[in-house]
Design an enzyme around this catalytic site. Structure first.
Site, mmCIF file in Angstrom:
data_model
loop_
_atom_site.group_PDB
_atom_site.id
_atom_site.type_symbol
_atom_site.label_atom_id
_atom_site.label_comp_id
_atom_site.label_asym_id
_atom_site.label_seq_id
_atom_site.Cartn_x
_atom_site.Cartn_y
_atom_site.Cartn_z
ATOM 1 N N HIS A 119 2.437 -1.524 -2.974
ATOM 2 C CA HIS A 119 1.409 -0.524 -3.242
ATOM 3 C C HIS A 119 0.380 -0.424 -2.134
ATOM 4 C CE1 HIS A 119 -0.148 -4.396 -4.447
ATOM 5 N NE2 HIS A 119 -1.365 -3.915 -4.517
ATOM 6 N N CYS A 120 0.467 -1.271 -1.100
ATOM 7 C CA CYS A 120 -0.579 -1.288 -0.065
ATOM 8 C C CYS A 120 -0.053 -0.918 1.317
ATOM 9 C CB CYS A 120 -1.232 -2.676 -0.005
ATOM 10 S SG CYS A 120 -2.327 -3.036 -1.394
ATOM 11 N N ILE A 121 0.830 -1.736 1.874
ATOM 12 C CA ILE A 121 1.187 -1.579 3.290
ATOM 13 C C ILE A 121 1.860 -0.236 3.585
ATOM 14 C CG2 ILE A 121 2.378 -2.636 5.235
ATOM 15 C CD1 ILE A 121 2.122 -5.296 3.921
ATOM 16 N N VAL B 76 1.218 2.501 2.183
ATOM 17 C CA VAL B 76 0.305 3.584 1.791
ATOM 18 C C VAL B 76 -0.978 3.591 2.612
ATOM 19 C CG1 VAL B 76 -1.084 4.504 -0.117
ATOM 20 C CG2 VAL B 76 1.233 3.636 -0.551
ATOM 21 N N ASP B 77 -1.626 2.433 2.719
ATOM 22 C CA ASP B 77 -2.980 2.376 3.258
ATOM 23 C C ASP B 77 -3.125 2.929 4.672
ATOM 24 O OD1 ASP B 77 -3.443 1.258 0.830
ATOM 25 O OD2 ASP B 77 -3.982 -0.728 1.557
#
Length: 455
Positions: free
Chosen positions: A285-287, A289-290
């Site tokens: 959910h992070c790498i 997307v961010d």
């Protein structure tokens, strides 16, 4: 809040001092909006610290399960949920009006990407409108959801101030980016330092109080914009370094050099190096997307992000590289192509020992294999049946094979995408005519043979 304040004491100072005292004495009620991978461990840490906690979520099934002491996440022990419920300090609800009872409201909702890789802040905006509908003087609002610099100030604050209440005077607003690492037993919510940036100095000072009561260390920064930039920097750093290792893997392959052995040797240097590892693509959910939140905001300011964009391109191309290696190995060892071959995808979660399928490269590879005419099966003890996936609707309901040598009959190749601990790799190596390893797990276990190929 006291019934009356000394006339010389400004309204905002009186509210802040009263609220600060409740945080210090653990007499405050803290609400958490969103009980997923971030919000659920957060409410447990808050209850353990002695606060009264309201857990708010829009999913009735999740609330019912939690109320019954069941954990929706494998890494969260059901016993910790039951222990929190037994304190009588945890209240679970789907009713937004409960927010009026809270002294602090922490927002932990998803911030995915839209169809064109633009920030999707619909959940943040919805949560903020819910808070605004129940906002009262003397509350602290903290956005934990990851977003681009300026979100707390430019998106959240205007919605809250449309009520007529003013930030820094009537309510207080800050950003404290979440730092959860699902499945990491060494670094849990309470032990991870938290960066905190306020909209204004009173908001920062006040936000430090509740976090200081339940985390090991607070790191105040000069603004909410800067706090938002910290989180994007952390994950962009990871994405770029993973891309470098992926590119080095492609560089070293034709030279006959094993990137995994290179990394293991390089990591013995006690300074100036830290290990990152190649893989079949980014997930979670992070790498994935961010960095896009950062590049989107940079474009709005007329700034190019060539380095970050290149890293995204390299990481996004890794599933195709893995597929090419699989096709080459099938042709070389069995004289056949992907079309008509039965391929077993091993490990579906984006990360070892997690069932989380968000942005998992395994799902991308499964779809690519189907498009190339292969018959695709999967083996993952944590995901026996693939649940509905918005980005991969055709895979919903696919049931995996069970363990054991007999289940491998008729399969031409296995493809290790995620190296869960609960998989018998020795059995796979012995029972499959070809095994493609994207995680170096076979080498770690001492499994070797001409039919085991690194990709």
């Amino acid at each position: 809040m006291p019934d009356s304040l000394p006339p010389c004491l400004p309204h905002s100072v009186g509210l802040a001092e009263s609220l600060n005292a409740r945080f210090r004495d653990r007499d405050a009620t803290i609400a958490v909006i969103g009980l997923g991978y971030v919000g659920l461990p957060l409410i447990l840490a808050l209850v353990e610290a002695g606060f009264h906690v309201i857990g708010l979520d829009a999913d009735p099934a999740r609330l019912a399960g939690l109320a019954a002491g069941r954990s929706p996440l494998r890494q969260i022990d059901p016993d910790s949920i039951r222990a929190a419920l037994c304190t009588d300090r945890l209240r679970l609800t789907g009713e937004g009006r409960a927010l009026v009872e809270a002294d602090a409201i922490l927002v932990c909702v998803p911030t995915p990407l839209g169809h064109h890789r633009e920030p999707d802040l619909s959940a943040v905006e919805s949560a903020t409108r819910l808070i605004a509908a129940n906002l009262r003087p003397g509350q602290l609002i903290v956005l934990e959801s990851t977003s681009y610099p300026g979100t707390t100030r430019g998106v959240v604050q205007p919605i809250l101030e449309a009520t007529g209440l003013r930030c820094g005077e009537d309510f207080f607003l800050a950003h404290a980016p979440e730092r959860e690492d699902p499945g990491n037993a060494q670094h849990r919510t309470a032990s991870i330092p938290r960066v905190i940036g306020g909209i204004d100095p009173p908001s920062l000072d006040l936000a430090l109080a509740p976090y200081g009561a339940f985390v090991a260390r607070t790191v105040p920064v000069s603004s909410s914009d800067l706090a938002e930039a910290v989180k994007l920097t952390e994950n962009t750093f990871r994405a770029v370094n993973i891309a470098l290792m992926n590119e080095l893997k492609l560089v070293f392959e034709p030279m006959g050099i094993d990137i995994w052995e290179v990394i293991e040797a390089a990591r013995t240097k006690p300074f100036g190096y830290m290990p990152f590892f190649p893989g079949p693509g980014l997930g979670g959910h992070c790498i994935p997307v961010d960095p896009h939140y950062l590049t989107w905001q940079a474009r709005a300011h007329g700034v190019a992000t060539r380095f970050i964009d290149l890293a995204s391109e390299i990481n996004a191309a890794m599933p195709r590289h893995v597929l090419d290696r699989l096709a080459e190995a099938l042709d070389r060892q069995q004289g056949r192509g992907l079309r008509g071959s039965r391929i077993l995808v091993i490990g579906l979660g984006y990360k070892r020992n997690l069932e989380d399928l968000r942005h998992s490269p395994a799902l991308v590879l499964m779809e690519m294999l189907v498009q190339r005419g292969a018959e695709v099966l999967h083996l993952d003890p944590l995901v026996p049946v693939i649940p509905p996936q918005p980005d991969h609707p055709g895979l919903a309901g696919c049931r995996g094979i069970g363990p054991g040598r007999e289940a491998l009959s008729g399969i031409q190749a296995g493809l290790i995408v995620t190296d869960h601990d609960g998989i018998d790799y020795a059995d796979l190596a012995a029972g499959l005519p070809l095994l493609i390893d994207t995680r170096n797990v076979c080498a770690r276990l001492g499994l070797i043979g001409p039919h085991i190929v690194k990709a």
